[in-house]
Design a protein around this motif. Structure first.
Motif, PDB file in Angstrom:
ATOM      1  N   SER A 118       0.159  -7.852   3.552  1.00  0.00           N
ATOM      2  CA  SER A 118      -0.770  -7.166   2.986  1.00  0.00           C
ATOM      3  C   SER A 118      -2.159  -8.037   3.575  1.00  0.00           C
ATOM      4  O   SER A 118      -3.130  -7.416   3.558  1.00  0.00           O
ATOM      5  CB  SER A 118      -0.895  -7.699   1.496  1.00  0.00           C
TER       6      SER A 118
ATOM      7  N   ASN B 251      -5.409  -5.970   4.963  1.00  0.00           N
ATOM      8  CA  ASN B 251      -6.473  -6.098   4.584  1.00  0.00           C
ATOM      9  C   ASN B 251      -7.637  -6.558   5.661  1.00  0.00           C
ATOM     10  O   ASN B 251      -8.526  -5.885   5.723  1.00  0.00           O
ATOM     11  CB  ASN B 251      -6.491  -7.263   3.308  1.00  0.00           C
TER      12      ASN B 251
ATOM     13  N   LEU C 218      -5.671  -4.958  -0.632  1.00  0.00           N
ATOM     14  CA  LEU C 218      -4.510  -5.158  -1.292  1.00  0.00           C
ATOM     15  C   LEU C 218      -4.078  -6.447  -2.033  1.00  0.00           C
ATOM     16  O   LEU C 218      -4.422  -7.520  -1.466  1.00  0.00           O
ATOM     17  CB  LEU C 218      -3.278  -4.837  -0.207  1.00  0.00           C
TER      18      LEU C 218
ATOM     19  N   THR D 134       3.754  -7.904  -3.396  1.00  0.00           N
ATOM     20  CA  THR D 134       3.892  -6.574  -3.151  1.00  0.00           C
ATOM     21  C   THR D 134       5.211  -6.166  -3.705  1.00  0.00           C
ATOM     22  O   THR D 134       6.196  -6.271  -3.224  1.00  0.00           O
ATOM     23  CB  THR D 134       3.655  -6.253  -1.667  1.00  0.00           C
TER      24      THR D 134
ATOM     25  N   VAL E  86       3.007   0.841  -0.717  1.00  0.00           N
ATOM     26  CA  VAL E  86       1.846   1.319  -0.865  1.00  0.00           C
ATOM     27  C   VAL E  86       1.540   1.866   0.459  1.00  0.00           C
ATOM     28  O   VAL E  86       1.299   1.321   1.689  1.00  0.00           O
ATOM     29  CB  VAL E  86       0.851   0.113  -0.911  1.00  0.00           C
TER      30      VAL E  86
ATOM     31  N   ILE F 196      -1.712   3.717   2.673  1.00  0.00           N
ATOM     32  CA  ILE F 196      -3.090   3.627   2.608  1.00  0.00           C
ATOM     33  C   ILE F 196      -3.470   4.780   3.624  1.00  0.00           C
ATOM     34  O   ILE F 196      -3.181   4.619   4.823  1.00  0.00           O
ATOM     35  CB  ILE F 196      -3.734   2.347   3.216  1.00  0.00           C
TER      36      ILE F 196
ATOM     37  N   MET G 133      -9.726  -5.670  -5.366  1.00  0.00           N
ATOM     38  CA  MET G 133      -8.223  -5.809  -5.523  1.00  0.00           C
ATOM     39  C   MET G 133      -7.649  -6.319  -6.854  1.00  0.00           C
ATOM     40  O   MET G 133      -6.708  -5.693  -7.246  1.00  0.00           O
ATOM     41  CB  MET G 133      -7.955  -7.331  -4.545  1.00  0.00           C
TER      42      MET G 133
ATOM     43  N   LEU H  69      -6.921  -2.905  -8.537  1.00  0.00           N
ATOM     44  CA  LEU H  69      -5.582  -2.377  -7.776  1.00  0.00           C
ATOM     45  C   LEU H  69      -4.766  -3.190  -8.672  1.00  0.00           C
ATOM     46  O   LEU H  69      -3.385  -2.664  -9.193  1.00  0.00           O
ATOM     47  CB  LEU H  69      -5.555  -2.452  -6.376  1.00  0.00           C
TER      48      LEU H  69
ATOM     49  N   ASP I 107       1.889  -0.672   3.454  1.00  0.00           N
ATOM     50  CA  ASP I 107       2.471  -2.082   3.088  1.00  0.00           C
ATOM     51  C   ASP I 107       3.724  -1.807   2.342  1.00  0.00           C
ATOM     52  O   ASP I 107       4.059  -0.931   1.681  1.00  0.00           O
ATOM     53  CB  ASP I 107       1.522  -2.600   2.218  1.00  0.00           C
TER      54      ASP I 107
END
Ligand code: GTP
Ligand code: MG
Length: 400
Positions: free
Chosen positions: A77, A81, A89, A97, A101, A103, A134, A137, A172
């Protein structure tokens, strides 16, 4: 796009011929089929059939997919990022995580997430929710605990991250050591990756779990395209120079051995070094967040500054290489390994056909009518295969 359609058509034809061939073999008497199986044709062709299905899916997909994999806390992550220039993230120690995910770039100025299967539980019309940090999220995910086999989509403004300007999707993933069924993960989310970024922990060595993942991918798509980020190299760089050098050599040697011997990739040491980078995702992100600031180095001494510079250079080399891989992929090179798989499979089918026509009569003399029927179909099939192979070769030539 035309190229991809053409190749997709070829490979679809190949899949049809292969199915016909396997059906014929299946319908032959058991004693003859045992003889055929002894030549390993069945296992080779069935594996080819599985790969073909995966490859056709990849080719049919319009965007390029880059999947970040590695053990828990290896910095997957953090690396994404750093590429997105913001800590969007969630990152942290331990298992952070918890699901996949994806993106994607968006032409709008705001970012939002889409949680499949959560329709109606979020305040937006669909399953969408605006995200600006973040924390938001993290909160959104905490409100809706997700299983590891769930994939949420995060739409991120293209204007904020150059990498997303092209039609690229970054993925991710949860740590490879999390108790989950590899097979279903790979099938659902990773199989169609154009590129894997493997986050290795600079402080330790390759683990069975990471190796098992790539061996599984190899079974499905033959030649996975992998870039290796040896992360947390800032921590490793705090050791004595001798140990840093020894750790570097060990990472290179073990990865090379794994690529060559276990993944059976045609890669030399210098080619591996072109796709292996010793970096610190954490430092990269810190530098993005406070441009111009100097990242803390453990001792304010020349060797530490030099090592920091080396990590920065390797990160820049990684970015260049990633961009060049993505742009080559757009120019058609993306299809070359898949065409190779197609050509190999076409040859395998032809060998199997040859075997059937040459040895069929010896083995099933009492079933003349079946041989005649089979040989006629196989001859027909072989002719098509020849044509297809030539066309595929032509396709490769025009792309080079
Ligand atoms: P999971 O999502 O749990 O699988 O972990 P991950 O691979 O996404 O790792 P993450 O990016 O969350 O980073 C884990 C921890 O390591 C965080 O505290 C990061 O700040 C830290 N970290 C990540 N990269 C580096 C690095 O290069 N150097 C150092 N020192 N710390 C790092
Ligand atoms: Mg993570």
């Amino acid at each position: 796009m035309e190229v991809s359609h053409n190749i997709e058509n070829h490979l679809n034809k190949l899949a049809i011929f292969l199915t016909r061939h396997l059906n014929h073999i299946h319908n032959l008497p058991d004693d003859w089929r045992d003889h055929y199986d002894n030549q390993n044709f069945t296992s080779r062709l069935e594996r080819g059939q599985e790969r073909l299905t995966s490859i056709i899916d990849i080719i049919a997909r319009p965007h390029l997919k880059v999947v970040f994999v590695g053990r828990t806390s290896s910095g997957k992550s953090s690396a994404i990022n750093a590429l997105l220039n913001e800590p969007i993230l969630p990152m942290g120690l331990g298992h952070t995580t918890s699901c996949f995910v994806e993106i994607r770039g968006s032409n709008q100025n705001q970012s939002w997430i889409n949680i499949p299967g959560q329709e109606g539980t979020l305040d937006q019309r669909n399953s969408e929710r605006i995200i600006t940090s973040m924390n938001e999220l993290g909160n959104a995910l905490a409100e809706h605990p997700l299983q590891p086999d769930c994939c949420i989509q995060l739409f991120w403004p293209r204007s904020k991250a150059a990498l997303l300007e092209d039609d690229v999707v970054l993925m991710d993933t949860p740590g490879l050591d999390v108790e989950t069924d590899f097979d279903s993960w790979i099938d659902q989310f990773c199989l169609d990756a154009d590129l894997f970024v493997w986050l290795m922990n600079g402080e330790s060595t390759l683990m069975m779990r990471e190796k098992a993942f790539f061996l599984q991918v190899k079974k499905k798509i033959a030649q996975p395209n992998i870039m290796v980020l040896v992360n947390r190299w800032d921590v490793a760089s705090e050791e004595e120079e001798y140990w840093i050098h020894a750790a570097y050599e060990q990472h290179v040697a073990r990865t090379l051995e794994f690529f060559q011997k276990e993944l059976e990739l045609q890669v030399s040491k210098s080619e591996l070094l072109e796709r292996m980078f010793f970096v610190s995702a954490k430092e990269q992100l810190e530098q993005k967040l406070a441009p111009g600031s100097t990242v803390r180095v453990s001792q304010d001494s020349l060797p530490s500054v030099k090592l920091l510079e080396e990590r920065n250079n390797d990160w820049n080399r990684f970015l260049e290489s990633l961009r060049s891989q993505l742009s080559c992929a757009y120019k058609g090179h993306r299809y070359l390994p898949y065409l190779d798989v197609g050509l190999d499979l076409a040859r395998d089918i032809r060998d199997a056909n040859d075997f059937v026509s040459k040895s069929g009569s010896e083995f099933i003399t009492s079933k003349e009518h079946e041989i005649v029927k089979l040989n006629a179909t196989m001859n027909d099939l072989e002719e098509h295969m020849e044509e297809l192979t030539k066309e595929l070769k032509g396709e490769v030539q025009t792309m080079l």
